[in-house]
Design a protein around this motif. Sequence first.
Motif, PDB file in Angstrom:
ATOM      1  N   UNK A 169       0.897  -1.268  -0.174  1.00 21.33           N
ATOM      2  CA  UNK A 169       0.121  -0.233   0.038  1.00 21.33           C
ATOM      3  C   UNK A 169       0.929   1.368   0.037  1.00 21.33           C
ATOM      4  N   UNK A 170       1.690   1.127   0.619  1.00 19.17           N
ATOM      5  CA  UNK A 170       2.517   2.598   0.761  1.00 19.17           C
ATOM      6  C   UNK A 170       3.592   2.545  -0.352  1.00 19.17           C
ATOM      7  N   UNK A 171       3.936   1.699  -1.831  1.00 13.48           N
ATOM      8  CA  UNK A 171       4.748   1.744  -2.672  1.00 13.48           C
ATOM      9  C   UNK A 171       3.580   2.851  -3.505  1.00 13.48           C
ATOM     10  N   UNK A 172       2.469   2.014  -3.754  1.00 16.57           N
ATOM     11  CA  UNK A 172       1.485   2.951  -4.133  1.00 16.57           C
ATOM     12  C   UNK A 172       0.561   4.545  -4.004  1.00 16.57           C
ATOM     13  N   UNK A 173       1.720   4.752  -3.399  1.00 12.83           N
ATOM     14  CA  UNK A 173       0.617   5.955  -2.232  1.00 12.83           C
ATOM     15  C   UNK A 173       1.735   6.821  -1.983  1.00 12.83           C
ATOM     16  N   UNK A 174       2.961   6.860  -2.722  1.00 13.35           N
ATOM     17  CA  UNK A 174       4.334   7.823  -2.240  1.00 13.35           C
ATOM     18  C   UNK A 174       4.124   7.569  -0.646  1.00 13.35           C
ATOM     19  N   UNK A 175       3.703   6.175   0.222  1.00 14.22           N
ATOM     20  CA  UNK A 175       4.038   6.308   1.335  1.00 14.22           C
ATOM     21  C   UNK A 175       3.050   6.868   2.639  1.00 14.22           C
ATOM     22  N   UNK A 176       2.066   7.741   1.790  1.00 14.60           N
ATOM     23  CA  UNK A 176       1.076   7.989   2.645  1.00 14.60           C
ATOM     24  C   UNK A 176       0.130   6.677   3.270  1.00 14.60           C
ATOM     25  N   UNK A 177       0.147   6.368   3.282  1.00 11.24           N
ATOM     26  CA  UNK A 177      -1.294   5.599   3.226  1.00 11.24           C
ATOM     27  C   UNK A 177      -0.494   4.211   4.713  1.00 11.24           C
ATOM     28  N   UNK A 178      -1.547   3.794   5.816  1.00  8.22           N
ATOM     29  CA  UNK A 178      -1.026   3.289   6.493  1.00  8.22           C
ATOM     30  C   UNK A 178      -1.878   1.975   6.543  1.00  8.22           C
ATOM     31  N   UNK A 273      -2.872   4.216  11.990  1.00  6.61           N
ATOM     32  CA  UNK A 273      -2.390   5.287  11.614  1.00  6.61           C
ATOM     33  C   UNK A 273      -2.187   5.663  12.852  1.00  6.61           C
ATOM     34  N   UNK A 274      -2.481   5.626  14.005  1.00  5.65           N
ATOM     35  CA  UNK A 274      -2.430   5.781  15.620  1.00  5.65           C
ATOM     36  C   UNK A 274      -0.886   5.036  15.517  1.00  5.65           C
ATOM     37  N   UNK A 275      -0.587   4.333  15.174  1.00  6.05           N
ATOM     38  CA  UNK A 275       0.757   3.438  15.717  1.00  6.05           C
ATOM     39  C   UNK A 275       1.469   3.234  14.958  1.00  6.05           C
ATOM     40  N   UNK A 276       1.398   4.415  14.059  1.00  7.14           N
ATOM     41  CA  UNK A 276       3.022   4.704  13.119  1.00  7.14           C
ATOM     42  C   UNK A 276       3.968   4.855  14.042  1.00  7.14           C
ATOM     43  N   UNK A 277       5.092   4.133  13.406  1.00  5.66           N
ATOM     44  CA  UNK A 277       6.366   4.307  14.441  1.00  5.66           C
ATOM     45  C   UNK A 277       6.789   5.591  13.094  1.00  5.66           C
ATOM     46  N   UNK A 278       7.065   6.681  14.758  1.00  7.43           N
ATOM     47  CA  UNK A 278       8.645   7.678  14.006  1.00  7.43           C
ATOM     48  C   UNK A 278       9.556   7.524  14.236  1.00  7.43           C
ATOM     49  N   UNK A 279      10.607   8.290  13.187  1.00  6.37           N
ATOM     50  CA  UNK A 279      12.124   8.140  13.284  1.00  6.37           C
ATOM     51  C   UNK A 279      12.426   9.356  13.173  1.00  6.37           C
ATOM     52  N   UNK A 280      13.796   9.597  13.718  1.00  7.76           N
ATOM     53  CA  UNK A 280      14.411  10.841  13.783  1.00  7.76           C
ATOM     54  C   UNK A 280      14.303  11.138  11.854  1.00  7.76           C
ATOM     55  N   UNK A 281      15.076  10.600  11.658  1.00  7.61           N
ATOM     56  CA  UNK A 281      14.932  10.450   9.557  1.00  7.61           C
ATOM     57  C   UNK A 281      13.811  10.572   9.380  1.00  7.61           C
ATOM     58  N   UNK A 282      12.674  10.227   9.847  1.00  2.00           N
ATOM     59  CA  UNK A 282      11.193  10.498   9.372  1.00  2.00           C
ATOM     60  C   UNK A 282      10.526  11.383   9.004  1.00  2.00           C
ATOM     61  N   UNK A 283      10.745  12.084  10.871  1.00  2.00           N
ATOM     62  CA  UNK A 283      10.099  13.008  11.259  1.00  2.00           C
ATOM     63  C   UNK A 283      10.626  14.606  10.360  1.00  2.00           C
ATOM     64  N   UNK A 305     -14.635   6.018   6.108  1.00  2.00           N
ATOM     65  CA  UNK A 305     -12.949   5.404   5.713  1.00  2.00           C
ATOM     66  C   UNK A 305     -12.412   5.982   4.687  1.00  2.00           C
ATOM     67  N   UNK A 306     -12.216   7.614   4.185  1.00  2.00           N
ATOM     68  CA  UNK A 306     -11.651   7.594   3.704  1.00  2.00           C
ATOM     69  C   UNK A 306     -10.649   8.593   3.960  1.00  2.00           C
ATOM     70  N   UNK A 307      -8.958   8.048   3.367  1.00  2.00           N
ATOM     71  CA  UNK A 307      -7.826   8.708   3.904  1.00  2.00           C
ATOM     72  C   UNK A 307      -6.775   9.614   3.015  1.00  2.00           C
ATOM     73  N   UNK A 308      -6.528  10.802   3.439  1.00  3.42           N
ATOM     74  CA  UNK A 308      -5.956  11.968   2.435  1.00  3.42           C
ATOM     75  C   UNK A 308      -5.356  12.278   2.478  1.00  3.42           C
ATOM     76  N   UNK A 309      -4.420  12.945   1.136  1.00  2.00           N
ATOM     77  CA  UNK A 309      -2.963  13.603   1.872  1.00  2.00           C
ATOM     78  C   UNK A 309      -3.239  14.768   0.631  1.00  2.00           C
TER      79      UNK A 309
END
Length: 346
Positions: A169-178, A273-283, A305-309
């Motif tokens: 799913x990430x590969x199809x969405x700029x890495x936007x969707x979890x 989305x709530x449990x998305x792991x954040x790293x220093x590089x990611x932030x 159910x819609x998710x947007x960016x």
Amino acid sequence: QGPDSFARLVASTTLPMASLRGVPRPRRSGGLLAIAAVVVLGSTLLRAGCGGFALWSAAGSSSSGSEASGRLAGLPALVARSPSLAVAAAEGGDASKGAVARDRFLKVLEEKGGDWRDEVVMAELALLEQANPTADPALSGTYLDADWLQVTRPDYNYGDNKGSTEYTLGALSFGMFEPQDMKVKIEKTTQKVAPNEDGTRNWDISLHISCVDERYPSFKADITTNGKIRPGKDKDGTNRRLEVWFTQGSLTPAAGMSADVKSDWLRTFRTALKEKKWTVGGMLKDGMMRLMMGLRVPESVDDDGTVTFQMNKPPHGYTDILYIDDMLRVTKGNRGSIVAVTRESR
């Protein structure tokens, strides 16, 4: 384009930086922090593609027989029709030669299950390109405007997935969707092109996907990427290139999803989305993308159910029109994947 118009920010392939003209360069006075930030951002973008969001999309295993037959079901009737190519002829092209080459290409493509990598298909494509009846295809105006159905296999030159229709799913969405690692399969790709008053055109691509990941329910969903195009010139100075950029995207449950499955959907995507792991590089990456591209990452899952960016200052890619008439358009994206679409309506 299809798909070869859409990048993926979490990928393992290279997007030529020449196609990212919308990304500003750092000032020399920015210091080491700015340089480091751009390196992080650059490494992310360099893994991106211009395929679908595959389209940069847009964008597993090879197509199954049922998938190929479903996607190509309309080709026999399409080939059997005798379309009017008067517009192409008026623009200086050879309409009859183009029609013969087009029908032959579609027939071979059907026989090969939509596999644009097949050597026979590529040979026919070379002949088709030579027979293109439309002069200056990027300037072909209303020829571009239609609801289009992709008839080539949704194989977007994505890293180790070459030849596949399965992605994360990430590969199809700029890495936007979890969850980004959810495995999905592209079942169908459609596109809508329509003119704007400012001379650009909307270039909206929808990937109709199904979840093939045993860890999750068998969700069906649509990833829609909203973009724009405008005419450009290729390296030889010909008017066949379309400049492409994307401004927003959405992930929505497929129409007709039952209440029970919708409940599973909301729970799955809200938890991810709530449990998305954040790293220093990611932030750091997200911060720089907010600054340089105007990126607004998903912050919630709507009740439907819609998710947007959104991306307010997007990088630009391109796609070259190899053939276009009133029935068929074939393009080659800046990462080399071929997308053939047939007109559903004008």
